[in-house]
Design a protein around this motif. Structure first.
Motif, PDB file in Angstrom:
ATOM      1  N   ASP A  72       0.832  -1.202  -0.121  1.00  0.00           N
ATOM      2  CA  ASP A  72      -0.005  -0.096  -0.083  1.00  0.00           C
ATOM      3  C   ASP A  72       0.945   1.376   0.130  1.00  0.00           C
ATOM      4  O   ASP A  72       0.391   2.622  -0.117  1.00  0.00           O
ATOM      5  CB  ASP A  72      -1.000   0.093   1.250  1.00  0.00           C
ATOM      6  N   ASP A  73       2.096   1.278   0.011  1.00  0.00           N
ATOM      7  CA  ASP A  73       3.207   2.073   0.290  1.00  0.00           C
ATOM      8  C   ASP A  73       3.152   2.636  -1.051  1.00  0.00           C
ATOM      9  O   ASP A  73       3.657   2.334  -1.946  1.00  0.00           O
ATOM     10  CB  ASP A  73       4.449   1.792   0.964  1.00  0.00           C
ATOM     11  N   VAL A 140       1.489  11.582  11.932  1.00  0.00           N
ATOM     12  CA  VAL A 140       2.168  11.328  10.652  1.00  0.00           C
ATOM     13  C   VAL A 140       2.002   9.981  10.512  1.00  0.00           C
ATOM     14  O   VAL A 140       1.619   9.193  11.312  1.00  0.00           O
ATOM     15  CB  VAL A 140       3.979  11.642  10.707  1.00  0.00           C
ATOM     16  N   ILE A 141       2.078   9.567   9.079  1.00  0.00           N
ATOM     17  CA  ILE A 141       1.889   8.378   8.509  1.00  0.00           C
ATOM     18  C   ILE A 141       3.210   7.777   7.950  1.00  0.00           C
ATOM     19  O   ILE A 141       4.078   8.251   7.395  1.00  0.00           O
ATOM     20  CB  ILE A 141       0.970   8.266   7.449  1.00  0.00           C
ATOM     21  N   ALA A 142       3.283   6.277   8.344  1.00  0.00           N
ATOM     22  CA  ALA A 142       4.457   5.648   7.995  1.00  0.00           C
ATOM     23  C   ALA A 142       4.042   3.956   7.894  1.00  0.00           C
ATOM     24  O   ALA A 142       3.123   3.722   8.339  1.00  0.00           O
ATOM     25  CB  ALA A 142       5.596   5.487   9.047  1.00  0.00           C
ATOM     26  N   TYR A 143       4.897   3.330   7.016  1.00  0.00           N
ATOM     27  CA  TYR A 143       4.403   1.754   6.696  1.00  0.00           C
ATOM     28  C   TYR A 143       5.402   0.860   7.338  1.00  0.00           C
ATOM     29  O   TYR A 143       6.791   1.220   7.183  1.00  0.00           O
ATOM     30  CB  TYR A 143       4.104   1.763   5.210  1.00  0.00           C
ATOM     31  N   LEU A 144       4.921  -0.006   8.077  1.00  0.00           N
ATOM     32  CA  LEU A 144       5.899  -1.272   8.597  1.00  0.00           C
ATOM     33  C   LEU A 144       5.341  -2.528   8.200  1.00  0.00           C
ATOM     34  O   LEU A 144       3.712  -2.763   8.476  1.00  0.00           O
ATOM     35  CB  LEU A 144       5.763  -0.836  10.248  1.00  0.00           C
ATOM     36  N   ARG A 148      -0.139   0.305   6.804  1.00  0.00           N
ATOM     37  CA  ARG A 148      -0.135   1.766   7.008  1.00  0.00           C
ATOM     38  C   ARG A 148      -0.437   1.866   8.567  1.00  0.00           C
ATOM     39  O   ARG A 148      -1.151   1.376   9.272  1.00  0.00           O
ATOM     40  CB  ARG A 148      -1.376   2.537   6.437  1.00  0.00           C
ATOM     41  N   GLY A 149       0.683   2.783   9.069  1.00  0.00           N
ATOM     42  CA  GLY A 149       0.841   3.071  10.517  1.00  0.00           C
ATOM     43  C   GLY A 149       0.691   4.404  10.894  1.00  0.00           C
ATOM     44  O   GLY A 149       1.054   5.334  10.051  1.00  0.00           O
ATOM     45  N   PHE A 150       0.321   4.664  12.005  1.00  0.00           N
ATOM     46  CA  PHE A 150      -0.087   6.009  12.513  1.00  0.00           C
ATOM     47  C   PHE A 150       1.192   6.309  13.595  1.00  0.00           C
ATOM     48  O   PHE A 150       1.150   5.664  14.693  1.00  0.00           O
ATOM     49  CB  PHE A 150      -1.443   6.167  12.817  1.00  0.00           C
ATOM     50  N   ILE A 151       1.590   7.407  13.515  1.00  0.00           N
ATOM     51  CA  ILE A 151       2.690   7.817  14.840  1.00  0.00           C
ATOM     52  C   ILE A 151       1.894   9.391  15.146  1.00  0.00           C
ATOM     53  O   ILE A 151       1.973  10.424  14.641  1.00  0.00           O
ATOM     54  CB  ILE A 151       4.140   8.183  14.379  1.00  0.00           C
TER      55      ILE A 151
END
Length: 319
Positions: A72-73, A140-144, A148-151
């Motif tokens: 999804d990135d 912010v949004i990041a992918y792991l 999709r992850g949220f910080i």
């Protein structure tokens, strides 16, 4: 008839497969298995392009994962992230694309498998590097692991973060706080990593302190059981109420006030906590003064003995 089948050996005890057939037995068995839509399969990458990845599934047909079915990135690049020889798990979304290939989706497999991996990251408290892809009003949004992850802004730094935009494009180290597959909620934190690093650095500084040495600091807070003293360089120590002075007091405020500069002796650094004593320093000063007084008295006594009347007259001759 048997002579026409080189992979069969006839022995007195019976008929056995040769070593060459045993070598391929697993692959032959795998090639006859049935792969259905919805199955999660594992394959080895045999080709990579910008548009797709081809997998050897040990099946009569190869598997294909299109770029859009990989992650999804939005910035994900197949050729940068996938190499020949990699093993990949993916979900079967079509058994035949019209050219005899099995169409797969790593994204769909991730929705099942990645969450278990992410939950494992919580248990082992592992640290991972992610790149910030975008900012939203509260973080912010990041992918792991392709998810999709949220910080949250409160988890980006040890300090308050008002504007998240400067973080976009940066790589930061995070830990997983929440991995909720049912609600597709992945929450990450950089603050927990920074806090651990800060604690490790602080503990190292404390380990370098020598009990018995004298330090200076500023009283930063008073409690009923003692005073906390800021020693600088991110360190603070506690002077217990019993170690403030020689006389008994009911509250540290009787002798100290916030903002006051003080000197104290380090008693110990047990459990990475700095225990201080003004009382020990005071007692040391009293002992030093007593020693100085005793030395002065001794010196005066000796001086008087050497300048007594007898001594003065001893060297004189009378006619």
């Amino acid at each position: 008839m048997l002579q026409c089948i080189p992979t069969i050996i006839l022995q007195k005890e019976g008929i056995y497969m040769s070593e060459s057939m045993k070598d391929y037995e697993a692959e032959i068995e795998a090639s006859f298995r049935k792969i259905n839509v919805g199955d999660i399969v594992t394959g080895t990458v045999i080709a990579v392009s910008e548009e797709e990845v081809i997998l050897d599934l040990k099946y009569y047909a190869p598997g294909i994962i299109k770029a859009e079915e990989f992650s999804d990135d939005p910035d994900f690049m197949l050729k940068e992230s996938v190499a020949i020889g990699d093993e990949i798990e993916a979900t079967v979304i079509r058994s035949d694309d019209g050219d005899g290939n099995i169409v797969l989706s790593k994204k769909e497999a991730n929705n099942v498998l990645a969450w278990d991996v992410l939950k494992g990251y919580i248990e082992d408290e592992s640290i991972h590097t992610v790149r910030i892809k975008g900012a939203v009003p509260s973080g912010v949004i990041a992918y792991l692991e392709g998810i999709r992850g949220f910080i949250p802004a409160s988890q980006l730094s040890l300090d308050y973060v008002e504007d998240c935009n400067p973080y976009i494009g940066k790589d930061i180290r995070v830990q997983v706080l929440t991995a909720d597959a049912e609600n597709e909620k992945l929450v990450l934190s950089a603050k927990t990593v920074l806090r651990k690093e800060q604690e490790e650095a602080r503990n190292h500084k404390i380990s370098m302190l020598v009990p018995g040495s004298v330090v200076e600091g500023v009283v930063e807070s008073l409690t009923k059981y003692g005073a906390f003293v800021n020693l600088g360089d991110g360190l603070s120590g506690l002077i217990h109420i019993s170690q403030i002075c020689q006389k008994r007091i009911k509250h540290p405020g009787e002798m100290l006030k916030e903002g006051q500069k003080v000197k104290a002796k380090i008693l110990n650094t047990n459990d990475n906590k700095i225990s201080l004593s003004m009382k020990a320093l005071e007692e040391e000063m009293v002992d030093t003064e007593a020693e100085n007084t005793a030395s002065a008295i001794e010196y005066t006594s000796d001086e008087q003995a050497t300048t007594s009347l007898g001594s003065l007259l001893a060297g004189l001759k009378f006619e």
